[in-house]
Design a protein around this motif. Structure first.
Motif, PDB file in Angstrom:
ATOM      1  N   SER A 123       0.833  -1.207   0.000  1.00 38.59           N
ATOM      2  CA  SER A 123       0.000   0.000   0.000  1.00 38.59           C
ATOM      3  C   SER A 123       0.864   1.251   0.000  1.00 38.59           C
ATOM      4  CB  SER A 123      -0.910   0.011   1.227  1.00 38.59           C
ATOM      5  OG  SER A 123      -0.144   0.219   2.407  1.00 38.59           O
ATOM      6  N   LYS A 124       0.259   2.368  -0.368  1.00 34.56           N
ATOM      7  CA  LYS A 124       0.991   3.637  -0.343  1.00 34.56           C
ATOM      8  C   LYS A 124       1.465   3.951   1.072  1.00 34.56           C
ATOM      9  CE  LYS A 124      -1.512   5.584  -4.274  1.00 34.56           C
ATOM     10  NZ  LYS A 124      -2.502   6.587  -4.703  1.00 34.56           N
ATOM     11  N   ALA A 125       0.628   3.635   2.063  1.00 38.74           N
ATOM     12  CA  ALA A 125       1.008   3.898   3.460  1.00 38.74           C
ATOM     13  C   ALA A 125       2.230   3.066   3.853  1.00 38.74           C
ATOM     14  CB  ALA A 125      -0.169   3.591   4.391  1.00 38.74           C
TER      15      ALA A 125
ATOM     16  N   LEU B 200       5.294   4.639   2.111  1.00 37.52           N
ATOM     17  CA  LEU B 200       5.690   5.885   2.774  1.00 37.52           C
ATOM     18  C   LEU B 200       6.429   5.589   4.071  1.00 37.52           C
ATOM     19  CD1 LEU B 200       2.573   8.197   2.321  1.00 37.52           C
ATOM     20  CD2 LEU B 200       4.868   8.635   1.461  1.00 37.52           C
TER      21      LEU B 200
ATOM     22  N   ASP C  85       4.725  10.229   8.151  1.00 40.50           N
ATOM     23  CA  ASP C  85       3.271  10.192   8.047  1.00 40.50           C
ATOM     24  C   ASP C  85       2.846  11.432   7.276  1.00 40.50           C
ATOM     25  OD1 ASP C  85       0.566  10.119   8.296  1.00 40.50           O
ATOM     26  OD2 ASP C  85       0.511  10.409  10.466  1.00 40.50           O
TER      27      ASP C  85
ATOM     28  N   LYS D 238      -1.549  12.051   2.311  1.00 41.11           N
ATOM     29  CA  LYS D 238      -1.139  12.676   1.057  1.00 41.11           C
ATOM     30  C   LYS D 238      -0.082  11.792   0.407  1.00 41.11           C
ATOM     31  CE  LYS D 238      -2.460  17.261   2.439  1.00 41.11           C
ATOM     32  NZ  LYS D 238      -2.400  18.643   2.078  1.00 41.11           N
ATOM     33  N   SER D 239      -0.531  10.948  -0.486  1.00 40.33           N
ATOM     34  CA  SER D 239       0.343   9.907  -1.029  1.00 40.33           C
ATOM     35  C   SER D 239       0.838  10.229  -2.433  1.00 40.33           C
ATOM     36  CB  SER D 239      -0.402   8.571  -1.027  1.00 40.33           C
ATOM     37  OG  SER D 239      -1.624   8.692  -1.721  1.00 40.33           O
ATOM     38  N   SER D 240       0.712  11.474  -2.868  1.00 37.56           N
ATOM     39  CA  SER D 240       1.134  11.814  -4.226  1.00 37.56           C
ATOM     40  C   SER D 240       2.620  11.562  -4.434  1.00 37.56           C
ATOM     41  CB  SER D 240       0.807  13.279  -4.537  1.00 37.56           C
ATOM     42  OG  SER D 240       1.441  14.139  -3.618  1.00 37.56           O
TER      43      SER D 240
ATOM     44  N   VAL E  18       4.327   9.011  -3.466  1.00 37.42           N
ATOM     45  CA  VAL E  18       4.506   7.623  -3.878  1.00 37.42           C
ATOM     46  C   VAL E  18       4.187   7.464  -5.358  1.00 37.42           C
ATOM     47  CG1 VAL E  18       3.747   5.231  -3.552  1.00 37.42           C
ATOM     48  CG2 VAL E  18       4.005   6.740  -1.578  1.00 37.42           C
ATOM     49  N   GLU E  19       3.059   8.033  -5.790  1.00 34.73           N
ATOM     50  CA  GLU E  19       2.681   7.958  -7.200  1.00 34.73           C
ATOM     51  C   GLU E  19       3.772   8.559  -8.086  1.00 34.73           C
ATOM     52  OE1 GLU E  19      -1.053   9.954  -7.510  1.00 34.73           O
ATOM     53  OE2 GLU E  19      -1.982   8.726  -5.960  1.00 34.73           O
TER      54      GLU E  19
ATOM     55  N   GLY F 169      -2.579  -0.727  -4.029  1.00 38.07           N
ATOM     56  CA  GLY F 169      -1.193  -0.271  -3.988  1.00 38.07           C
ATOM     57  C   GLY F 169      -0.415  -0.716  -5.208  1.00 38.07           C
TER      58      GLY F 169
END
Length: 242
Positions: free
Chosen positions: A189-191, A194, A201, A205-207, A209-210, A235
């Protein structure tokens, strides 16, 4: 500080070189003193333009770089370094503590982020982490090579190949790829990414990772059979073609 951790040196056995950049002389003096206690060679700069000049001559293994400076800010320094092909790891210093500022620093190509006020121990810990990640320290361990299909990653030399083509990655791109390859065929997952790659944390806001997945795709998969896959709503994963 240096007694609590194994000594880090360049592959040739010489001391690591660190460039500390900030327009507050008292702060750079403190940083330089703490870094020299680690056994590292240190130079300082008081402005962005001076930092670029010193970086060219000194060839540091890592930078501690203040974001806010009078002539050329830290983002501008990093941009010029990257444009010239210099992938030296960078730990940003800033008085700002907003999530957006952390993301902008990392997406600009920085490797880590420390907000003022900070402890000298924290800065050194971050430096040790990004330098290890960049593969710029001597190691006596046996080489560890991860493979997925025709993609190989050497954890010691930090060389990455797709077939016979060598692929140049930044320290953060390398760490992301290593994490994916160590978890082949597992959706991350993105979490999780990260937390593992950036240890931050981002409040959802996971941009970032993308963005870094897209960087890897351009370098790893462009014009080839894709190895990196998006699992919508879950993910990312890496796997060999069936």
């Amino acid at each position: 500080m240096s007694n609590e951790h194994p000594e880090l040196r360049r592959p040739d056995g010489s001391p690591l070189r660190i460039l500390a950049v900030d327009d507050e002389p008292m702060l750079t003096d403190l940083l330089a003193m703490a870094l020299r206690m680690e056994g590292w060679e240190v130079k300082t700069a008081a402005s962005g333009l001076e930092a670029l000049q010193v970086a060219r001559e000194f060839e540091p293994d890592a930078l501690v770089l203040d974001v806010m400076m009078p002539d050329l800010d830290g983002m501008g320094v990093l941009r010029r370094l990257r444009e010239s092909g210099n992938l030296v790891p960078v730990v940003f210093l800033t008085a700002k503590d907003a999530v957006e500022d952390r993301i902008s620093g990392l997406t600009a190509g920085g490797d880590d982020y420390v907000t003022k006020p900070f402890s000298l121990e924290e800065v050194i810990a971050r430096l040790r982490a990004v330098i290890r990640r960049a593969g710029q320290v001597r190691t006596d361990d046996e080489q560890a090579i991860l493979r997925v299909a025709d993609l190989s990653l050497n954890e010691d030399s930090h060389e990455v190949f797709r077939g016979d083509d060598e692929i140049e990655l930044t320290a953060t791109e390398f760490e992301l790829l290593r994490y994916l390859m160590r978890n082949e065929r597992r959706v991350l997952s993105k979490a999780q990414i990260l937390d593992r790659v950036w240890s931050y944390d981002f409040g959802g806001k996971s941009s970032v990772v993308e963005l870094y997945i897209s960087y890897l795709r351009k370098k790893i998969d462009a014009g080839r059979t894709p190895l990196l896959h998006t699992v919508r709503g879950v993910g990312y994963m890496i796997k060999a073609p069936q």
